[in-house]
Design an enzyme around this catalytic site. Structure first.
Site, PDB file in Angstrom:
ATOM      1  CB  THR A  17       6.727   2.787   5.146  1.00 44.40           C
ATOM      2  OG1 THR A  17       5.888   3.693   5.751  1.00 44.40           O
ATOM      3  CG2 THR A  17       7.469   1.802   6.359  1.00 44.40           C
TER       4      THR A  17
ATOM      5  CE  LYS B 136       3.070   3.284   2.914  1.00 43.06           C
ATOM      6  NZ  LYS B 136       3.161   4.119   4.169  1.00 43.06           N
TER       7      LYS B 136
ATOM      8  CG  HIS C 288     -16.475 -31.488   2.782  1.00 41.54           C
ATOM      9  ND1 HIS C 288     -15.672 -32.344   2.079  1.00 41.54           N
ATOM     10  CD2 HIS C 288     -15.390 -31.184   3.657  1.00 41.54           C
ATOM     11  CE1 HIS C 288     -14.524 -32.825   3.030  1.00 41.54           C
ATOM     12  NE2 HIS C 288     -14.446 -31.749   3.906  1.00 41.54           N
TER      13      HIS C 288
END
Length: 278
Positions: A55, A10, A244
């Site tokens: 699950t 899960k 940057h």
């Protein structure tokens, strides 16, 4: 065809725990991913679910452990869930439980901490993972998306140059990154939260107080400092995109720009990664 590996579980089980008594509360918010391996291959290859735990049941186990263990930090909570899953389901071979922590900072007024009001810490997420099998386990902690910069004391020079090279050397630039970091524990510290704080403090101290010849140079020395500061650590892995900030050309307007005005360019970015061990 052969099933070479299988796992399931899960993901994104979001759970907030409140500890404390009376007017005082502590808040701990985690997003959990719990994955199992074991006697589950038949669900993949033979449409046979008889050895496979739902699950949804795994989600329920996370919530039950959350109620029983209100005080545990992310690392020990992951371990507790992993052990509960293995104890509950003998057919499972291993459990890998990872956490992504939303951190909340307690408000304070006139130097007095407020007992139950917080603001969200927006600088990245804490991470933890417990990998547990029948013979033992491994634990790691870390940070995801932790963003920091310094405005000078950083450069990039003496690098390989060839006909493809266009970037000029510099000894004064902004160094900025959103760090992904993961450190593996050789043994448990007395207090995971306190030890994690020392890891971060050691790394940021190096970054902030020493000249950086490159992101590579800084990362290695930051990792060295973390391992020196926390003897329970085994290895530390760092991944840092070089965010940057490039000087804007103001010459067409008759203005100089001695590293004072920049444009942010997140993409493309340099990607610097390393692992440091003892």
């Amino acid at each position: 065809m052969t099933l070479l590996s299988s796992t399931y579980g899960k993901g994104r089980v979001r759970v907030m725990r409140l500890a404390g008594e009376g007017d005082h509360r502590d808040v701990r918010e985690l997003e959990i991913r719990a994955m199992l391996t074991g006697d589950i291959d038949r669900a993949f290859t033979e449409a046979d679910n008889s050895t496979t735990v739902s699950t949804d049941t795994i989600k329920n186990v996370v919530n039950i452990v959350a109620r029983e263990e209100l005080e545990l930090g992310a690392e020990l909570f992951c371990r507790a869930v992993a052990r509960r899953l293995l104890d509950s389901y003998p057919g499972m071979r291993s459990a890998t439980v990872s956490a992504r922590e939303t951190r909340w900072s307690r408000l304070a007024f006139d130097g007095t901490p407020q007992p139950h009001a917080f603001t969200r810490d927006g600088n990245g997420f804490g991470t933890a993972e417990a990998v547990t099998d029948r013979s033992g386990g491994r634990m790691s902690s870390g940070l995801s998306g932790f963003t920091f910069l310094k405005a000078t004391a950083s450069g990039w020079a003496n690098y390989l140059k060839d006909p493809y090279t266009t970037i000029p050397e510099t000894h004064d630039r902004i160094a900025a990154t959103a760090m992904e970091a993961r450190w593996a524990w050789e043994r448990d510290p007395a207090d995971f939260a306190e030890a994690n704080g020392r890891v971060l403090d050691a790394m940021l101290r190096v970054f902030a107080t020493t000249y950086s010849h490159s992101v590579q140079d800084s990362l290695y020395r930051m990792g060295e400092a973390a391992l020196a500061a926390v003897p329970e650590l085994d290895t530390i892995s760092l991944a840092c995109p070089n965010k940057h900030y490039l000087p804007v050309n103001l010459a067409p307007f008759g203005l100089d720009n001695p590293n004072r005005v920049f444009v942010a360019t997140d993409e493309p970015h340099g990607q610097i990664e390393c692992t440091i061990g003892r």
